[in-house]
Structure formats: C-alpha cells, structure tokens
Design an enzyme around this catalytic site. Sequence first.
Site, mmCIF file in Angstrom:
data_model
loop_
_atom_site.group_PDB
_atom_site.id
_atom_site.type_symbol
_atom_site.label_atom_id
_atom_site.label_comp_id
_atom_site.label_asym_id
_atom_site.label_seq_id
_atom_site.Cartn_x
_atom_site.Cartn_y
_atom_site.Cartn_z
ATOM 1 N N ILE A 1 61.040 35.914 37.961
ATOM 2 C CA ILE A 1 60.259 37.052 37.431
ATOM 3 C C ILE A 1 59.222 36.613 36.401
ATOM 4 O O ILE A 1 58.195 37.269 36.243
ATOM 5 C CB ILE A 1 61.214 38.115 36.823
ATOM 6 C CG1 ILE A 1 60.475 39.416 36.517
ATOM 7 C CG2 ILE A 1 61.917 37.595 35.554
ATOM 8 C CD1 ILE A 1 60.045 40.187 37.708
ATOM 9 N N THR A 2 59.461 35.496 35.713
ATOM 10 C CA THR A 2 58.528 35.098 34.656
ATOM 11 C C THR A 2 57.345 34.276 35.192
ATOM 12 O O THR A 2 56.439 33.944 34.438
ATOM 13 C CB THR A 2 59.241 34.275 33.559
ATOM 14 O OG1 THR A 2 59.878 33.173 34.194
ATOM 15 C CG2 THR A 2 60.268 35.115 32.822
ATOM 16 N N LEU B 1 61.663 34.083 44.463
ATOM 17 C CA LEU B 1 60.444 33.389 44.040
ATOM 18 C C LEU B 1 60.764 32.254 43.075
ATOM 19 O O LEU B 1 59.859 31.505 42.683
ATOM 20 C CB LEU B 1 59.485 34.379 43.357
ATOM 21 C CG LEU B 1 59.213 35.688 44.105
ATOM 22 C CD1 LEU B 1 58.158 36.509 43.373
ATOM 23 C CD2 LEU B 1 58.766 35.417 45.543
ATOM 24 N N SER C 1 56.839 27.277 51.579
ATOM 25 C CA SER C 1 55.596 26.685 51.070
ATOM 26 C C SER C 1 54.858 25.876 52.131
ATOM 27 O O SER C 1 55.473 25.204 52.972
ATOM 28 C CB SER C 1 55.943 25.754 49.901
ATOM 29 O OG SER C 1 54.845 24.926 49.587
ATOM 30 N N LEU D 1 69.952 30.410 39.474
ATOM 31 C CA LEU D 1 70.146 29.916 40.843
ATOM 32 C C LEU D 1 71.103 28.731 40.891
ATOM 33 O O LEU D 1 71.552 28.338 41.966
ATOM 34 C CB LEU D 1 68.805 29.521 41.467
ATOM 35 C CG LEU D 1 67.883 30.663 41.906
ATOM 36 C CD1 LEU D 1 66.615 30.112 42.533
ATOM 37 C CD2 LEU D 1 68.571 31.602 42.884
ATOM 38 N N TYR E 1 59.935 18.100 46.483
ATOM 39 C CA TYR E 1 59.697 19.545 46.453
ATOM 40 C C TYR E 1 59.571 20.101 47.877
ATOM 41 O O TYR E 1 60.241 21.065 48.254
ATOM 42 C CB TYR E 1 58.430 19.858 45.649
ATOM 43 C CG TYR E 1 57.980 21.294 45.798
ATOM 44 C CD1 TYR E 1 58.557 22.301 45.039
ATOM 45 C CD2 TYR E 1 56.990 21.643 46.723
ATOM 46 C CE1 TYR E 1 58.162 23.633 45.200
ATOM 47 C CE2 TYR E 1 56.590 22.962 46.884
ATOM 48 C CZ TYR E 1 57.174 23.948 46.119
ATOM 49 O OH TYR E 1 56.792 25.256 46.288
ATOM 50 N N GLU F 1 53.613 23.227 51.533
ATOM 51 C CA GLU F 1 53.979 21.818 51.286
ATOM 52 C C GLU F 1 54.960 21.316 52.348
ATOM 53 O O GLU F 1 55.132 20.113 52.513
ATOM 54 C CB GLU F 1 54.588 21.663 49.895
ATOM 55 C CG GLU F 1 53.575 21.665 48.773
ATOM 56 C CD GLU F 1 52.682 20.431 48.761
ATOM 57 O OE1 GLU F 1 53.213 19.318 48.664
ATOM 58 O OE2 GLU F 1 51.456 20.586 48.863
ATOM 59 N N GLN G 1 53.986 33.407 37.845
ATOM 60 C CA GLN G 1 52.771 34.115 38.269
ATOM 61 C C GLN G 1 53.089 35.192 39.313
ATOM 62 O O GLN G 1 52.729 36.367 39.160
ATOM 63 C CB GLN G 1 51.775 33.103 38.868
ATOM 64 C CG GLN G 1 50.616 33.737 39.612
ATOM 65 C CD GLN G 1 49.756 32.729 40.361
ATOM 66 O OE1 GLN G 1 48.685 32.378 39.902
ATOM 67 N NE2 GLN G 1 50.207 32.259 41.513
ATOM 68 N N ARG H 1 49.530 11.058 43.369
ATOM 69 C CA ARG H 1 50.949 11.246 43.729
ATOM 70 C C ARG H 1 51.447 10.089 44.592
ATOM 71 O O ARG H 1 50.648 9.495 45.335
ATOM 72 C CB ARG H 1 51.103 12.577 44.465
ATOM 73 C CG ARG H 1 50.715 13.719 43.545
ATOM 74 C CD ARG H 1 50.730 15.083 44.189
ATOM 75 N NE ARG H 1 50.331 16.033 43.151
ATOM 76 C CZ ARG H 1 50.314 17.342 43.295
ATOM 77 N NH1 ARG H 1 50.682 17.874 44.432
ATOM 78 N NH2 ARG H 1 49.945 18.114 42.297
HETATM 79 O O1 G4F Z 1 47.578 22.470 41.997
HETATM 80 P P1 G4F Z 1 48.531 21.501 42.560
HETATM 81 O O2 G4F Z 1 49.469 20.856 41.606
HETATM 82 O O3 G4F Z 1 49.278 22.277 43.731
HETATM 83 P P2 G4F Z 1 50.118 21.770 45.007
HETATM 84 O O4 G4F Z 1 50.699 20.434 44.800
HETATM 85 O O5 G4F Z 1 49.250 21.933 46.209
HETATM 86 O O6 G4F Z 1 51.322 22.800 45.060
HETATM 87 C C1 G4F Z 1 51.168 24.187 44.768
HETATM 88 O O7 G4F Z 1 50.973 24.931 45.955
HETATM 89 C C2 G4F Z 1 52.064 24.887 46.897
HETATM 90 C C3 G4F Z 1 51.697 25.728 48.108
HETATM 91 O O8 G4F Z 1 51.664 27.076 47.794
HETATM 92 C C4 G4F Z 1 53.327 25.384 46.225
HETATM 93 F F1 G4F Z 1 54.356 25.324 47.103
HETATM 94 C C5 G4F Z 1 53.634 24.562 45.003
HETATM 95 O O9 G4F Z 1 54.769 25.085 44.330
HETATM 96 C C6 G4F Z 1 52.443 24.639 44.062
HETATM 97 O O10 G4F Z 1 52.286 25.980 43.638
HETATM 98 O O11 G4F Z 1 47.740 20.314 43.289
HETATM 99 C C7 G4F Z 1 46.765 20.556 44.282
HETATM 100 C C8 G4F Z 1 46.049 19.274 44.635
HETATM 101 C C9 G4F Z 1 46.974 18.091 44.914
HETATM 102 O O12 G4F Z 1 46.555 17.435 46.087
HETATM 103 C C10 G4F Z 1 46.802 17.152 43.736
HETATM 104 O O13 G4F Z 1 46.949 15.765 44.015
HETATM 105 O O14 G4F Z 1 45.268 18.874 43.502
HETATM 106 C C11 G4F Z 1 45.382 17.474 43.328
HETATM 107 N N1 G4F Z 1 45.092 17.132 41.931
HETATM 108 C C12 G4F Z 1 44.084 16.325 41.508
HETATM 109 N N2 G4F Z 1 44.110 16.200 40.198
HETATM 110 C C13 G4F Z 1 45.788 17.547 40.865
HETATM 111 C C14 G4F Z 1 45.168 16.960 39.751
HETATM 112 N N3 G4F Z 1 46.868 18.358 40.732
HETATM 113 C C15 G4F Z 1 47.318 18.608 39.467
HETATM 114 N N4 G4F Z 1 48.375 19.438 39.338
HETATM 115 N N5 G4F Z 1 46.743 18.012 38.365
HETATM 116 C C16 G4F Z 1 45.663 17.180 38.444
HETATM 117 O O15 G4F Z 1 45.169 16.673 37.435
#
Ligand code: G4F
Length: 338
Positions: free
Chosen positions: A11-12, A80, A125, A59, A149, A127, A14, A278
């Site tokens: 709930i907390t 969620l 997801s 959970l 994940y 992912e 987005q 990553r």
């Molecule tokens: O914003 P991200 O961390 O999201 P990611 O990994 O796609 O996952 C999100 O979306 C999924 C699908 O809905 C969810 F399941 C999951 O829980 C989460 O909400 O990264 C997006 C992309 C990646 O490819 C990452 O390598 O952005 C790239 N990136 C580049 N620089 C970065 C950065 N990501 C983050 N977090 N921080 C950076 O500095």
Amino acid sequence: MAQRTALITGITGQDGGYLAQLLHARGYRVIGVSRRTTANARDSLPAGVADIELVSADLLDQASLCSIVDQVQPDEVYNLAAQTFVPASWKQPLLTAEVTALGLARLLEAVRLLCPAARVFQASSSEMFGLATNSPQDEETPFHPRSPYGTSKLYAHWLATNYRESYGLFVASGIMFNHESPRRGAEFVTRKITRAVARIAHGLESTLVLGNLEARRDWGYAPDFTVAMHAMLQTQEPHDLVIATGASHSVREFCETAFSIAGLDWRRHVTVDPALFRPAEVESLVGDASKAAKLLGWRPTLTFEELVHEMVQADLQSLSATLGIRSGQVARLLPAQP
Ligand code: G4F
C-alpha cells in the site's frame, strides 16, 4: 449492492497509493497491508486516501496473512508488495525470493484456506521476459529472466497459474511493463533523472551519474496501470495479460526529453559510471497489450512525452516549493507542454 472490500499489499508504494485512490473513488472499502517495520505507513499515503484502513501483516509471515484474510474476508486482493528494485536483488537474492516469490505462496495459501471466493490480482513483471526472443512481447513470449528479481517474479507468476488450475481460485496476473509517475521511487531511472533535472535547473547540482544509457523500456503511466489491475478482476474468467504502451525508448532518450523540457542540454550534465551497469542487463523491452485492449478495453492515456513532462514538472514544482520560489519563476523554467 453491498460495499465491496479490497485488500492491497504494498500500500505504501507508487501503485498501492494510486490503486487505493481508484478503489476508494469507486466506493470500495479499502484496506492496506503495511509491515510493522514501515515506520510511517500512513504518511506515505496520498491525500484523499490518507484515512483508509491500514492493517499490519507481512508477506514473510504466514500467520499474519491468515489472520488478516480471515478477519477482513476481502472480495478482491491485490498483491503489489515485492522487493521491486532489480539491482538490490543481486545483493539480497534470498530476501527478494522470500518476499517476491514465496510471499505470494503465503498469500495464496491464506486465500485458499480462509477466503477462497476472493479474486486475486498478482503484479507480474516484464522483467520475466528478460532476454526476450521476440519483440514486442506478448502473453505467448517465452520467459528468460535476467536477475534474482525477474526469477522470483516468474516463480510467483507460475504459482498464480498453478493455484488457478489446481484449486479453481480466481487469480489474474498482469504482466506489467515499467510504469512511472511523480510518485515513482527515486532509485528508479526515470525519477532519478527527473529529480536531477529539477536540481540542476535550480542550480543545486550540475551532474547526473547513470548506468546503461542504451537500455530500452516501455514506460507507461502508473495510474493507467491501476485501472487495468481493477479491470482484470472484473472479467468473467481470470486472464494473464500484458499491460504496456507498445512504445519503447532508451534511457538516453528519456534524458534528452527530460532535460530539454527544462531548457537544458542533457549532454552537458549526464555522465556514465560502469559501476551502475547490471551483472546481466535486460537490454530492450516493449509490450503488446492488444489482448488487454480487446478483453478490458484498456488503453494508455499518456504518451511518453506527456509522461516525462508530468514528472519533470512535478519535480520542478516540488523543489520550488521547498526552496520557496514563486510559481512565475517555475513557469520560466518549464516551457509549454509538447
Ligand atoms: O528504472 P529501472 O531501475 O527499472 P527496471 O529495472 O526496468 O525495473 C522496473 O520495472 C519493472 C517492470 O515493470 C519492474 F518489475 C521492476 O520492479 C521495476 O519497477 O531501470 C531501467 C533501465 C535499466 O536497464 C537500467 O540498467 O535503466 C537502466 N539504468 C541506467 N542507469 C538505470 C540507471 N537504472 C537505475 N535504476 N539507475 C541508473 O542510474
């Protein structure tokens, strides 16, 4: 018609806040599950639902879930809650699996034993597609997760299918592609960028350090996704559906758009640190939500440019408010919407 009751884990987060607002507006009794370790769960709720009921459960704790499900007897359950930050899943793979994978097993057991008529939404997801073999990805695309994940989400996804097939529970999984908003956590790349744009526009800093700029994502608007979640529990039969916009953009493009909205050139401010790459990257995701469009009539309401604009504008305004800057000055920082 009797008031319907919805139980929301996470709930907390987005999505929890937006979903609570949507269900509250539709007349539901909304009950949010928060962990006792969440110090200020009520403070994280958006205005409008700040007074919804909060119950304490986890959970990780089967007894607490059984007790809440038994007590509340929800009509609808939205799962969620998860360890949602992909990089953290390499650092804490077991915790990620406990919460994200086994957490759903515990919740489904509670529903199966104590409230089997409840309808359950599972937040799956994109992912799970990971190293996808085809593009765009739809409900038939094979899964190949690239992180602890993604692997945990895939366990939960198949478990949801299994409880549907084994016990006849109504469990629907939304395969959610990335969805963002001004309430997105600051660790995710979109919000990291829009917050930095606001700080750079105000002269508080000059550099934004990012990882892989070439990664491509299908970024949608989080409130739209909660509309889909609710709709998925109103169908005659449960379905697994891809929820996505169908448009893909790179992190580089997100930067370019966000900085230009504030009149800035992203190339002067963004640097790349390979330490933020990553161990195994998901290079490109884009979803085909035509099944959701057909079954639910669901469609995204914001374009990529509109989404980025809304996020940049919100961060500029909130920082201005913090700094005590008048709205006329914010307007000069923010050219007209694209
Ligand atoms: O914003 P991200 O961390 O999201 P990611 O990994 O796609 O996952 C999100 O979306 C999924 C699908 O809905 C969810 F399941 C999951 O829980 C989460 O909400 O990264 C997006 C992309 C990646 O490819 C990452 O390598 O952005 C790239 N990136 C580049 N620089 C970065 C950065 N990501 C983050 N977090 N921080 C950076 O500095």
